[in-house]
Write an enzyme that holds these catalytic residues in place. Structure first.
Site, PDB file in Angstrom:
ATOM      1  N   TYR A 113     -14.087  60.758  -1.010  1.00  0.00           N
ATOM      2  CA  TYR A 113     -13.907  61.617  -2.180  1.00  0.00           C
ATOM      3  C   TYR A 113     -14.578  62.942  -1.844  1.00  0.00           C
ATOM      4  CZ  TYR A 113     -14.015  62.418  -7.296  1.00  0.00           C
ATOM      5  OH  TYR A 113     -13.857  62.906  -8.570  1.00  0.00           O
ATOM      6  N   ARG A 139      -3.690  72.866  -7.425  1.00  0.00           N
ATOM      7  CA  ARG A 139      -5.094  73.314  -7.437  1.00  0.00           C
ATOM      8  C   ARG A 139      -5.952  72.145  -6.973  1.00  0.00           C
ATOM      9  NH1 ARG A 139      -9.045  71.926 -11.126  1.00  0.00           N
ATOM     10  NH2 ARG A 139      -9.265  70.690  -9.320  1.00  0.00           N
ATOM     11  N   LYS A 150      -8.960  59.272  -5.622  1.00  0.00           N
ATOM     12  CA  LYS A 150      -9.346  58.906  -7.003  1.00  0.00           C
ATOM     13  C   LYS A 150      -9.108  57.422  -7.243  1.00  0.00           C
ATOM     14  CE  LYS A 150     -10.375  62.937  -8.829  1.00  0.00           C
ATOM     15  NZ  LYS A 150     -11.296  63.434  -9.813  1.00  0.00           N
ATOM     16  N   GLU A 209      -3.922  65.083 -12.310  1.00  0.00           N
ATOM     17  CA  GLU A 209      -5.025  65.467 -11.448  1.00  0.00           C
ATOM     18  C   GLU A 209      -4.690  66.713 -10.644  1.00  0.00           C
ATOM     19  OE1 GLU A 209      -7.869  63.296 -11.389  1.00  0.00           O
ATOM     20  OE2 GLU A 209      -8.636  65.119 -10.458  1.00  0.00           O
ATOM     21  N   ASP A 210      -5.553  67.699 -10.691  1.00  0.00           N
ATOM     22  CA  ASP A 210      -5.451  68.888  -9.840  1.00  0.00           C
ATOM     23  C   ASP A 210      -4.101  69.616  -9.935  1.00  0.00           C
ATOM     24  OD1 ASP A 210      -8.035  68.347  -9.242  1.00  0.00           O
ATOM     25  OD2 ASP A 210      -7.796  68.177  -7.084  1.00  0.00           O
ATOM     26  N   ASP A 223      -7.656  64.635 -15.952  1.00  0.00           N
ATOM     27  CA  ASP A 223      -9.032  64.398 -15.530  1.00  0.00           C
ATOM     28  C   ASP A 223      -9.831  65.694 -15.411  1.00  0.00           C
ATOM     29  OD1 ASP A 223     -11.077  62.659 -14.762  1.00  0.00           O
ATOM     30  OD2 ASP A 223     -10.762  63.187 -12.672  1.00  0.00           O
ATOM     31  N   ASP A 224      -9.163  66.779 -14.967  1.00  0.00           N
ATOM     32  CA  ASP A 224      -9.898  68.037 -14.779  1.00  0.00           C
ATOM     33  C   ASP A 224     -10.310  68.626 -16.120  1.00  0.00           C
ATOM     34  OD1 ASP A 224      -9.422  68.141 -11.863  1.00  0.00           O
ATOM     35  OD2 ASP A 224      -7.355  68.176 -12.547  1.00  0.00           O
ATOM     36  N   ASN A 269     -16.223  72.105  -6.872  1.00  0.00           N
ATOM     37  CA  ASN A 269     -16.018  71.262  -5.683  1.00  0.00           C
ATOM     38  C   ASN A 269     -15.086  71.956  -4.696  1.00  0.00           C
ATOM     39  OD1 ASN A 269     -17.481  69.053  -6.668  1.00  0.00           O
ATOM     40  ND2 ASN A 269     -15.724  68.319  -7.825  1.00  0.00           N
TER      41      ASN A 269
HETATM   42  P1  NAI Z   1      -9.051  76.710 -12.737  1.00  0.00           P
HETATM   43  O1  NAI Z   1      -8.309  77.410 -11.672  1.00  0.00           O
HETATM   44  O2  NAI Z   1      -8.338  76.177 -13.896  1.00  0.00           O
HETATM   45  O3  NAI Z   1     -10.204  77.703 -13.295  1.00  0.00           O
HETATM   46  C1  NAI Z   1     -11.025  78.517 -12.527  1.00  0.00           C
HETATM   47  C2  NAI Z   1     -11.676  79.527 -13.457  1.00  0.00           C
HETATM   48  O4  NAI Z   1     -12.631  80.281 -12.730  1.00  0.00           O
HETATM   49  C3  NAI Z   1     -10.680  80.502 -14.066  1.00  0.00           C
HETATM   50  O5  NAI Z   1     -10.989  80.726 -15.421  1.00  0.00           O
HETATM   51  C4  NAI Z   1     -10.951  81.781 -13.278  1.00  0.00           C
HETATM   52  O6  NAI Z   1     -10.662  82.963 -14.007  1.00  0.00           O
HETATM   53  C5  NAI Z   1     -12.443  81.633 -13.057  1.00  0.00           C
HETATM   54  N1  NAI Z   1     -12.912  82.513 -12.003  1.00  0.00           N
HETATM   55  C6  NAI Z   1     -12.345  82.735 -10.788  1.00  0.00           C
HETATM   56  N2  NAI Z   1     -13.055  83.691 -10.142  1.00  0.00           N
HETATM   57  C7  NAI Z   1     -14.064  84.054 -10.958  1.00  0.00           C
HETATM   58  C8  NAI Z   1     -15.113  84.995 -10.864  1.00  0.00           C
HETATM   59  N3  NAI Z   1     -15.267  85.765  -9.783  1.00  0.00           N
HETATM   60  N4  NAI Z   1     -15.952  85.126 -11.914  1.00  0.00           N
HETATM   61  C9  NAI Z   1     -15.812  84.368 -13.009  1.00  0.00           C
HETATM   62  N5  NAI Z   1     -14.834  83.452 -13.160  1.00  0.00           N
HETATM   63  C10 NAI Z   1     -13.983  83.304 -12.141  1.00  0.00           C
HETATM   64  O7  NAI Z   1      -9.874  75.588 -12.019  1.00  0.00           O
HETATM   65  P2  NAI Z   1     -10.614  74.350 -12.705  1.00  0.00           P
HETATM   66  O8  NAI Z   1      -9.719  73.203 -12.783  1.00  0.00           O
HETATM   67  O9  NAI Z   1     -11.281  74.787 -13.949  1.00  0.00           O
HETATM   68  O10 NAI Z   1     -11.698  74.011 -11.570  1.00  0.00           O
HETATM   69  C11 NAI Z   1     -12.714  74.951 -11.245  1.00  0.00           C
HETATM   70  C12 NAI Z   1     -13.703  74.286 -10.292  1.00  0.00           C
HETATM   71  O11 NAI Z   1     -14.303  73.180 -10.960  1.00  0.00           O
HETATM   72  C13 NAI Z   1     -13.081  73.736  -9.016  1.00  0.00           C
HETATM   73  O12 NAI Z   1     -13.926  73.999  -7.934  1.00  0.00           O
HETATM   74  C14 NAI Z   1     -13.021  72.256  -9.252  1.00  0.00           C
HETATM   75  O13 NAI Z   1     -13.137  71.532  -8.058  1.00  0.00           O
HETATM   76  C15 NAI Z   1     -14.249  72.060 -10.115  1.00  0.00           C
HETATM   77  N6  NAI Z   1     -14.140  70.819 -10.874  1.00  0.00           N
HETATM   78  C16 NAI Z   1     -15.183  69.951 -10.772  1.00  0.00           C
HETATM   79  C17 NAI Z   1     -15.112  68.726 -11.390  1.00  0.00           C
HETATM   80  C18 NAI Z   1     -16.246  67.776 -11.308  1.00  0.00           C
HETATM   81  O14 NAI Z   1     -16.062  66.581 -11.504  1.00  0.00           O
HETATM   82  N7  NAI Z   1     -17.435  68.242 -11.041  1.00  0.00           N
HETATM   83  C19 NAI Z   1     -13.909  68.301 -12.088  1.00  0.00           C
HETATM   84  C20 NAI Z   1     -12.903  69.335 -12.236  1.00  0.00           C
HETATM   85  C21 NAI Z   1     -13.031  70.539 -11.608  1.00  0.00           C
END
Ligand code: NAI
Length: 602
Positions: A151, A205, A223, A295-296, A318-319, A460
């Protein structure tokens, strides 16, 4: 003598018994072969062996070989003598019978000798392709060590190189836009007929790595490995699915070994036609309550997909929702360290996508419950930044999912440091996939404003995290409550008092939620996943954080206890479905034992 009806009845019974005994799945499905010492199973195996000899069709010469090649069936070297006879395995295995425990130890020794994490990932995949029992034996007994390999973070690298490390054993269903009209046929090619949990992606994504097209299949595979290793869901009821509608990642699709469609992503109605057909076909083939975990998906589609299908199917994203529950659970248990209840926090999100707004929505629901106030009121405690800066009512053309957080009472600001200065948050949550964005000055500002700032860098894989555990603890002199999305190391600090303290970051990862949630859904045969179920899951998780963990600063339970944590979450979630009428099965008298009885143990 014999009436026509009686003859037909006898023929039918003969046919049913024949199909039962000749089928490759029969024993496995009934789990008879799991207990070869049981006299009933030994008798059944011998009966099957005799029956096969008499009635097997022309493929009988290779039936044993195919049986052994199927990772769901294969117990590899631990196959008993009776099973070897029953499944025509004579000569296909060395004479010795090696216990699963010895095979696990051997596999771990081999695993540890590999030179890097991707090699280890490939080795574990090879084991899974040979025998699911051995694979889940390895994972289950060494979860803390193996989870980062199957993972995040390793799965990120595996997806980047999926076209180069592709294993040739079919693992999951690949549907493409060209399969419109044939989705049910594709699903019927999957050898298991009783699928209860599907994880599906379109690869747009993948973690914080962007559009990886068909290479994103690594995520559903990973997953589902955790559904089994952490939630005890039988691998034979799990199905990874990839929906290929093209990829906009031109360098990737130009690679000669890329395995997906080499065209731009299809959007609009045709895309939704494929998804709608997929949902309908899953329900027709596997049943109305089969869980579909999205997912993603890219956030252009993720919110729409959830809104379109959440009332039609047993599904969740899940996200958006799983991450929300895990982050909320971390905040609830951090109250024991900060003495600040959720409703008194001011929360700033760095990133306002699926994860950010999903977490924010669930926190707002939890605050509104805590205070008995409307959700709109609770949202005033939550602020969000995206790539353009702070989200305020002055911003134009905001995406629908951000509107509820576009507050009036703030001036525009574009840097995180300025926003921290203006909003004065007590909680900072990173879900931006912008590595290093929680700089020293940002974290020091949080530290100056709060006795115990809560800082979650959830992006991540590790390479995308907003800061590291070492940075966060060092810059706050060990005062912050820190969690990350991917595992990060413990940090030993010498505090200003001269005392040395080791702090352990929690892994704020939805792996703490979805296996238990899925198990609860399965137990209740739920028809939908409502928001309340996620609140229930978050609270159930928070309740299981022990004092030992909190003493180290970790707001999540010990990773090695994930299976029992998931069982507890499942119980509370199932209880919820039974109580609100979202269940289609009768509530068992003893729900705890019932849930345990559903859990697979290799
Ligand atoms: P997404 O693409 O939907 O959202 C990303 C957000 O970050 C957008 O609002 C974008 O405008 C913003 N962003 C991008 N560049 C930026 C900057 N320079 N300044 C401020 N904001 C900025 O992606 P999602 O699904 O929200 O995932 C984001 C991250 O969270 C990924 O790395 C993902 O792996 C991680 N994640 C972690 C999880 C966990 O279990 N810890 C679960 C789901 C997501």
């Amino acid at each position: 003598m014999f009436s026509v009806g009686r003859v037909i009845r006898i023929l039918l019974i003969f046919l049913v018994v024949h199909i039962q005994l000749i089928s490759g799945n029969d024993l496995r499905n009934n789990r008879v072969c799991k207990t070869s010492t049981n006299p009933f199973s030994t008798f059944f195996l011998s009966l099957q062996s005799v029956w096969r000899r008499i009635f097997s069709c022309k493929s009988k010469e290779s039936a044993g070989y195919h049986y052994l090649k199927h990772p769901i069936n294969s117990k590899s070297l631990s196959t008993s003598k009776e099973e070897r006879d029953a499944h025509r395995l004579r000569g296909l295995l060395p004479a010795g019978q090696i216990s699963l425990e010895v095979q696990i130890d051997n596999a771990m020794e081999q695993l540890r000798s590999k030179s890097n994490d991707l090699e280890k990932y490939i080795y574990l995949q090879t084991i899974q392709d040979g025998s699911e029992d051995l694979y889940f034996g390895v994972l289950g007994r060494n979860l803390k060590e193996c989870m980062p390999l199957v993972y995040t973070p390793t799965v990120g690298q595996a997806c980047i190189q999926w076209h180069q490390i592709y294993r040739h054993t079919p693992r999951g269903i690949y549907l493409s836009i060209d399969d419109i009209g044939h989705v049910e046929e594709a699903l019927s090619n999957w050898p298991q007929q009783d699928v209860k949990v599907i994880v599906v992606t379109d690869g747009e994504r993948i973690l914080g790595l962007g559009d990886l097209g068909v290479n994103g299949m690594g995520i559903p595979v990973g997953k589902l490995a955790l559904y089994t290793a952490c939630g005890g869901i039988d691998p034979k009821v799990c199905l990874p699915v990839h929906i290929d509608v093209g990829t906009n990642n031109i360098p990737l699709r130009s690679h000669p070994a890329y395995m997906g469609l080499r065209s731009d992503r299809v959007r609009g109605e045709k895309y939704y036609d494929l998804l709608q057909e997929f949902i309908r076909s899953v329900q027709k083939r596997f049943g109305r309550t089969t869980l579909i975990q999205f997912e993603d998906f890219g956030n252009t589609n993720a919110f729409d997909i959830l809104n379109r299908f959440r009332d039609q199917a047993t599904c969740f994203n899940d996200d958006i929702q799983g991450t929300a529950a895990v982050a909320l659970a971390g905040l609830i248990s951090s109250e024991k360290l900060t003495n600040i209840p959720l409703s008194r926090h001011t929360i700033l999100f760095y990133g306002a996508g699926e994860a950010g707004t999903g977490i924010a929505d669930l926190i707002a629901k939890a605050i509104s419950k805590e205070l008995g106030s409307p959700v709109s009121e609770a949202r005033k405690k939550i602020w969000m930044m995206d790539s353009k800066g702070l989200i305020t009512s002055k911003r134009e053309n905001l995406a629908h999912h951000k509107l509820a957080y576009a507050h009036e009472s703030a001036s525009e600001c574009t840097t995180l440091e300025d926003c921290v200065e203006q909003i004065k948050p007590s909680v900072l949550i990173g879900v931006s996939a912008v590595p290093g964005s929680f700089t020293k000055s940002v974290v020091e500002k949080m530290s100056a404003m709060n006795e115990k700032p809560v800082i979650f860098a959830l992006s991540n894989p590790t390479s995308k995290a907003e800061c590291t555990s070492e940075d966060a603890y060092t810059w706050t002199s060990g005062r912050c409550i820190f969690a990350s999305g991917s595992p990060m190391p413990s940090v030993t600090l010498t505090l200003p008092s001269g005392e040395s303290r080791t702090l352990e970051p929690g892994q704020g990862n939805n792996a703490y939620i979805f296996p238990g949630l899925g198990l609860g859904i399965m137990a209740a045969e739920a028809t939908a996943v409502d928001d309340e179920a996620l609140l229930v899951a978050a609270n159930a998780l928070a309740r299981q954080v022990g004092d030992e963990q909190l003493k180290k600063g970790n707001v999540y339970p010990e990773l090695d206890s994930l299976k029992s944590v998931s069982a507890k979450i499942a119980e509370e979630v199932a209880e919820h479905f039974f109580s609100v009428g979202l269940s289609t099965s009768k509530k068992p008298g003893d729900l705890t034992s019932y849930i345990k009885s559903l859990m697979y143990e290799p």
